[in-house]
Enzyme design. Structure first.
Site, PDB file in Angstrom:
ATOM      1  N   CYS A   1       0.855  -1.176   0.000  1.00 22.98           N
ATOM      2  CA  CYS A   1       0.000   0.000   0.000  1.00 22.98           C
ATOM      3  C   CYS A   1       0.901   1.238   0.000  1.00 22.98           C
ATOM      4  O   CYS A   1       1.913   1.284   0.685  1.00 22.98           O
ATOM      5  CB  CYS A   1      -0.947   0.117   1.187  1.00 22.98           C
ATOM      6  SG  CYS A   1      -2.153  -1.200   1.265  1.00 22.98           S
TER       7      CYS A   1
ATOM      8  N   ARG B   1       3.720  -0.280  -4.983  1.00 22.57           N
ATOM      9  CA  ARG B   1       3.444  -0.864  -3.662  1.00 22.57           C
ATOM     10  C   ARG B   1       2.090  -1.562  -3.594  1.00 22.57           C
ATOM     11  O   ARG B   1       1.744  -2.171  -2.586  1.00 22.57           O
ATOM     12  CB  ARG B   1       3.478   0.235  -2.596  1.00 22.57           C
ATOM     13  CG  ARG B   1       4.789   0.952  -2.514  1.00 22.57           C
ATOM     14  CD  ARG B   1       4.733   2.033  -1.455  1.00 22.57           C
ATOM     15  NE  ARG B   1       4.589   1.464  -0.146  1.00 22.57           N
ATOM     16  CZ  ARG B   1       5.593   1.121   0.642  1.00 22.57           C
ATOM     17  NH1 ARG B   1       6.833   1.282   0.216  1.00 22.57           N
ATOM     18  NH2 ARG B   1       5.385   0.610   1.830  1.00 22.57           N
TER      19      ARG B   1
ATOM     20  N   GLU C   1       7.124 -14.625 -12.060  1.00 25.00           N
ATOM     21  CA  GLU C   1       6.447 -13.456 -11.488  1.00 25.00           C
ATOM     22  C   GLU C   1       5.977 -12.456 -12.536  1.00 25.00           C
ATOM     23  O   GLU C   1       4.970 -11.790 -12.332  1.00 25.00           O
ATOM     24  CB  GLU C   1       7.258 -12.783 -10.365  1.00 25.00           C
ATOM     25  CG  GLU C   1       8.574 -12.192 -10.738  1.00 25.00           C
ATOM     26  CD  GLU C   1       9.360 -11.672  -9.527  1.00 25.00           C
ATOM     27  OE1 GLU C   1       8.792 -11.513  -8.434  1.00 25.00           O
ATOM     28  OE2 GLU C   1      10.558 -11.428  -9.686  1.00 25.00           O
TER      29      GLU C   1
ATOM     30  N   LYS D   1      12.010 -14.889 -11.808  1.00 25.90           N
ATOM     31  CA  LYS D   1      11.745 -13.746 -12.697  1.00 25.90           C
ATOM     32  C   LYS D   1      10.684 -14.123 -13.717  1.00 25.90           C
ATOM     33  O   LYS D   1       9.753 -13.371 -13.961  1.00 25.90           O
ATOM     34  CB  LYS D   1      13.014 -13.306 -13.458  1.00 25.90           C
ATOM     35  CG  LYS D   1      14.058 -12.560 -12.709  1.00 25.90           C
ATOM     36  CD  LYS D   1      13.684 -11.169 -12.269  1.00 25.90           C
ATOM     37  CE  LYS D   1      12.990 -11.140 -10.968  1.00 25.90           C
ATOM     38  NZ  LYS D   1      13.594 -11.153  -9.722  1.00 25.90           N
TER      39      LYS D   1
ATOM     40  N   LYS E   1       5.925  -4.530  -4.386  1.00 25.69           N
ATOM     41  CA  LYS E   1       7.374  -4.383  -4.273  1.00 25.69           C
ATOM     42  C   LYS E   1       7.826  -4.489  -2.827  1.00 25.69           C
ATOM     43  O   LYS E   1       8.874  -5.027  -2.524  1.00 25.69           O
ATOM     44  CB  LYS E   1       7.751  -3.012  -4.831  1.00 25.69           C
ATOM     45  CG  LYS E   1       9.203  -2.709  -4.801  1.00 25.69           C
ATOM     46  CD  LYS E   1       9.801  -3.014  -6.132  1.00 25.69           C
ATOM     47  CE  LYS E   1      11.295  -3.008  -6.133  1.00 25.69           C
ATOM     48  NZ  LYS E   1      11.837  -4.221  -6.732  1.00 25.69           N
TER      49      LYS E   1
ATOM     50  N   ASN F   1      -1.683   1.817   5.802  1.00 27.95           N
ATOM     51  CA  ASN F   1      -0.855   0.746   5.232  1.00 27.95           C
ATOM     52  C   ASN F   1      -0.487  -0.168   6.385  1.00 27.95           C
ATOM     53  O   ASN F   1       0.072   0.289   7.371  1.00 27.95           O
ATOM     54  CB  ASN F   1       0.402   1.362   4.592  1.00 27.95           C
ATOM     55  CG  ASN F   1       1.457   0.325   4.274  1.00 27.95           C
ATOM     56  OD1 ASN F   1       1.152  -0.841   4.082  1.00 27.95           O
ATOM     57  ND2 ASN F   1       2.710   0.747   4.212  1.00 27.95           N
ATOM     58  N   GLY F   2      -0.832  -1.457   6.274  1.00 24.52           N
ATOM     59  CA  GLY F   2      -0.509  -2.396   7.352  1.00 24.52           C
ATOM     60  C   GLY F   2      -1.702  -3.271   7.659  1.00 24.52           C
ATOM     61  O   GLY F   2      -2.630  -3.371   6.850  1.00 24.52           O
TER      62      GLY F   2
ATOM     63  N   GLU G   1      16.651 -17.792  -9.300  1.00 26.30           N
ATOM     64  CA  GLU G   1      16.281 -16.406  -9.566  1.00 26.30           C
ATOM     65  C   GLU G   1      15.716 -16.252 -10.986  1.00 26.30           C
ATOM     66  O   GLU G   1      14.743 -15.535 -11.212  1.00 26.30           O
ATOM     67  CB  GLU G   1      17.511 -15.500  -9.345  1.00 26.30           C
ATOM     68  CG  GLU G   1      17.338 -14.036  -9.681  1.00 26.30           C
ATOM     69  CD  GLU G   1      16.272 -13.308  -8.866  1.00 26.30           C
ATOM     70  OE1 GLU G   1      15.733 -13.866  -7.900  1.00 26.30           O
ATOM     71  OE2 GLU G   1      15.955 -12.164  -9.244  1.00 26.30           O
TER      72      GLU G   1
HETATM   73  C1  G6P Z   1       8.645  -8.851  -2.841  1.00 28.42           C
HETATM   74  C2  G6P Z   1       9.207  -8.286  -4.121  1.00 28.42           C
HETATM   75  C3  G6P Z   1      10.490  -9.024  -4.500  1.00 28.42           C
HETATM   76  C4  G6P Z   1      11.476  -8.967  -3.354  1.00 28.42           C
HETATM   77  C5  G6P Z   1      10.872  -9.465  -2.046  1.00 28.42           C
HETATM   78  C6  G6P Z   1      11.759  -9.149  -0.864  1.00 28.42           C
HETATM   79  O1  G6P Z   1       8.201 -10.140  -3.051  1.00 28.42           O
HETATM   80  O2  G6P Z   1       8.256  -8.382  -5.160  1.00 28.42           O
HETATM   81  O3  G6P Z   1      11.056  -8.433  -5.642  1.00 28.42           O
HETATM   82  O4  G6P Z   1      12.597  -9.748  -3.680  1.00 28.42           O
HETATM   83  O5  G6P Z   1       9.628  -8.808  -1.806  1.00 28.42           O
HETATM   84  O6  G6P Z   1      11.818  -7.753  -0.708  1.00 28.42           O
HETATM   85  P1  G6P Z   1      13.016  -6.958  -0.069  1.00 28.42           P
HETATM   86  O7  G6P Z   1      12.627  -5.519  -0.240  1.00 28.42           O
HETATM   87  O8  G6P Z   1      13.069  -7.373   1.370  1.00 28.42           O
HETATM   88  O9  G6P Z   1      14.248  -7.303  -0.796  1.00 28.42           O
END
Ligand code: G6P
Length: 618
Positions: A2, A27, A498, A495, A613, A100-101, A491
């Site tokens: 959020c 977000r 997602e 990618k 994100k 947010n939360g 990874e």
């Molecule tokens: C979400 C994002 C990912 C990220 C993960 C951890 O799932 O979409 O791209 O790797 O969170 O986030 P951070 O900010 O802790 O690296």
């Protein structure tokens, strides 16, 4: 998750809020809404969908004043629809709140409020909170500030909130616990910008205050007061700690690329260079991380290093496990923060913990840090966002300096994380004497060259686009790698799934025969990381096993390798480098492959469905 944005000052609030919401849309993008005050009335406009849908909904019907707030939602409680969108009104429509939360005890509070006659339009915990504040103010005949403070003492959970009142059109109230909130400060406190991160603020001011947990900020034109939510500290006046941010507006815009993700993939030579800047001078054998000095002995003498992270950051942690054990000879365990925090982990004071997070706000990582801290461990952070909660919760740390990452799928943050972790491992290895001086020097020189080599790897973009065209309709894909590149296979698969919604699995190449090989047929594309490292011969055998079952092979190979081209369907070259550094190069074609496939399938690569994100919920 959020996004929160608010403004109080002298300009027209709405354009500032809408622009801010667009910057924060990464977000969450289930719904968006704004609250404004006109003629002493609170006006709330909100819509399911993206900020663009809200803008269409607003059209010309809003004439705005100089105070307002907006929200972009990632749904937790209640389906994404217009009603559950924020802001939420109180019963009398005189208060509005964005949140947010998660308020964990909202159901109990709601029961009590229902008993007292409140009616709710939607299913969110946030709507309950604004009604709760309203009820407290009514019962106590107190100021709004006091009502917010009392309410927040009752709630269990995480929040960043902003509250506006039609009865006080020159005031914004904001508070936080475990969810981020930044205040931008205008000249002489005549203007305030509020947001979940600094990106909506930076074009107006570089002077910011990061609100701490359990703080409430009261903003009135010309005045900012920061107080404590706890009654016992309610008389303590906090002097706002104003930080100067170096972030530029250019750094958060697309700069001619079709998407943030593509821009961020192509930024990697520069972002890795920025990560190395001032820390590494190979000719002088200088390598230093300024943020990791006071507690460096804890790392040097650690019996064990525990690495915590989620998502891509967890993958960077897995790469680091191989690197630390290879170079520094310290045992490493890598844990999903979410698993670590909910079991009873054995952590001792001699353990060093490294927490990796791009956003620095991931709720599970933050909670795992607190748990490890409570057991006496020393915590080192590897974060990208300066001033983020994780960077402040750790004992020491090194920023990745990758610049703002807006695309939801992490790319440049990963390479910067691996770069920082490599530097940490090299510093420790040197001090512990676990690598010969000559090797230390060679690796420093090669690390200095890595940005150039990433740029070379990016030159295969057009060829990767052609390969994507062939496989864009695949239903499944397998990614295989060994050693340092097993986490890169994970990874690459992450990618793809997602952003393109193709099911993909990453595996250690040798594990293929324990299961995934059963899936191989002429319709199964298999991506191999088959570079000339210590496991090259073994990977070649694995490729042959796939080809024998008619699988389609896309191989990432070391430049000049003509042998694999004789058996693979496609090869993509990367420059040669030392084994420990290869993840910084092998991940590049995998990011591009996922990107092109997703674009060809018509997917929104910057905002993939259901993802966010910054995951500030558990
Ligand atoms: C979400 C994002 C990912 C990220 C993960 C951890 O799932 O979409 O791209 O790797 O969170 O986030 P951070 O900010 O802790 O690296």
């Amino acid at each position: 998750m959020c996004g929160i944005v608010a403004y109080l000052g002298e300009q027209d609030a709405l354009p500032i809020i809408l622009k801010g919401l667009r910057r924060l849309e990464y977000r969450g993008y289930d719904s968006a809404g704004v609250a404004l005050i006109r003629d002493n009335n609170l006006l709330v406009y909100k819509k399911k969908g993206k900020v663009a849908d809200l803008e269409t909904h607003l059209e010309d019907k809003v004439k705005t004043g100089s105070i307002g707030m907006g929200h972009t939602r990632w749904a937790t409680h209640g389906e994404p629809n217009d009603t559950n969108a924020h802001p939420h009104y109180s019963s009398d429509n005189r208060l509005a709140l964005i949140h947010n939360g998660i308020i964990e005890n909202y159901a109990t509070i709601k029961q009590e409020l229902l008993r007292k006659g409140h009616q709710f339009l939607g299913q969110t915990d946030s709507e309950v909170l604004v009604h709760f504040i309203e009820q407290i103010q009514k019962e106590n005949q107190c100021t709004l500030f006091e009502a917010v403070r009392i309410a927040l003492n009752e709630v269990v959970g995480a929040y960043a909130i902003v509250v506006m009142s039609a009865d006080d059109p020159n005031q914004l109230l904001a508070a936080r616990k475990s969810s981020p909130l930044v205040i931008g400060i205008g000249k002489e406190n005549k203007e305030f910008w509020l947001a979940s991160d600094a990106t909506p603020i930076i074009e107006y001011t570089n002077e910011v205050v990061y609100l701490d947990d359990l703080q409430i900020a009261v903003m009135q034109k010309g005045n900012l007061e920061i107080k404590d939510i706890r009654a016992s500290l309610s008389n303590v006046v906090n002097i706002p700690y104003i930080q100067h941010l170096d972030l530029t507006l250019e750094a958060i815009e697309k700069g001619g690329f079709d998407s943030f993700m593509l821009k961020e993939i192509f930024e990697q030579p520069e972002s890795v260079r920025n990560c190395l800047r001032g820390r590494l001078i190979a000719d002088k054998l200088h390598l230093q991380l300024g943020g990791i000095t006071t507690h460096i002995d804890k790392l040097l003498n650690a019996k064990r290093i525990v690495i915590l992270g989620c998502g891509t950051s967890w993958h960077a942690g897995l790469v680091a496990e191989y690197i630390f054990e290879e170079l520094a000879r310290i045992p490493v365990e890598v844990e999903y923060a979410s698993e670590f925090r909910y079991r009873n982990p054995i952590i001792e004071a001699e353990d060093a913990v490294i927490a990796i997070s791009q956003s620095g706000e991931t709720a599970d990582t933050l909670a795992a840090i607190e748990l490890a801290k409570s057991k006496g461990a020393t915590i080192f952070g590897v974060c990208n966002v300066v001033g983020s909660s994780i960077s402040r919760a750790t004992h020491e740390g090194a920023y990745t300096h990758a610049g703002p990452e807006i695309g939801v799928a992490s790319t440049k943050a990963f390479t910067a994380q691996v770069t920082v972790l490599l530097m940490m491992a090299l510093i420790i290895a040197k001090k512990r004497g676990t690598i010969p001086d000559a090797q230390f020097s060679e690796l420093l020189h090669e690390l200095e060259n890595i940005p150039e080599k990433i740029a070379k790897a990016l030159q295969f973009n057009a060829q990767i686009e052609d390969i994507a065209q062939i496989y864009k309709n695949a239903s499944n894909m397998i990614y295989l790698g060994r050693g340092f590149n097993f986490p890169v296979a994970l990874e690459g698969a992450l990618k793809l799934k997602e952003i393109s919604y193709i099911h993909a699995e990453g595996y250690p190449a040798a594990e293929m025969k324990h299961g995934p090989i059963a899936l191989i047929d002429a319709d199964m594309p298999v991506v191999f990381i088959a570079i000339k490292d210590s496991s090259y011969e073994k990977v070649v055998s694995n490729i042959q096993e796939v080809k024998a079952r008619k699988g389609r092979v896309i191989a990432i190979v070391t430049e000049g390798d003509t042998f694999i081209a004789t058996m693979a369907d496609h090869v993509i070259e990367i420059p040669s480098t030392y084994d420990v550094l290869t993840p910084l190069l092998t991940v590049i074609p995998l990011q591009l492959l996922a990107y092109h496939i997703a674009v060809m399938r018509g997917c929104n690569v910057d905002q993939p469905r259901n993802l966010a994100k910054s995951v500030t919920v558990e």
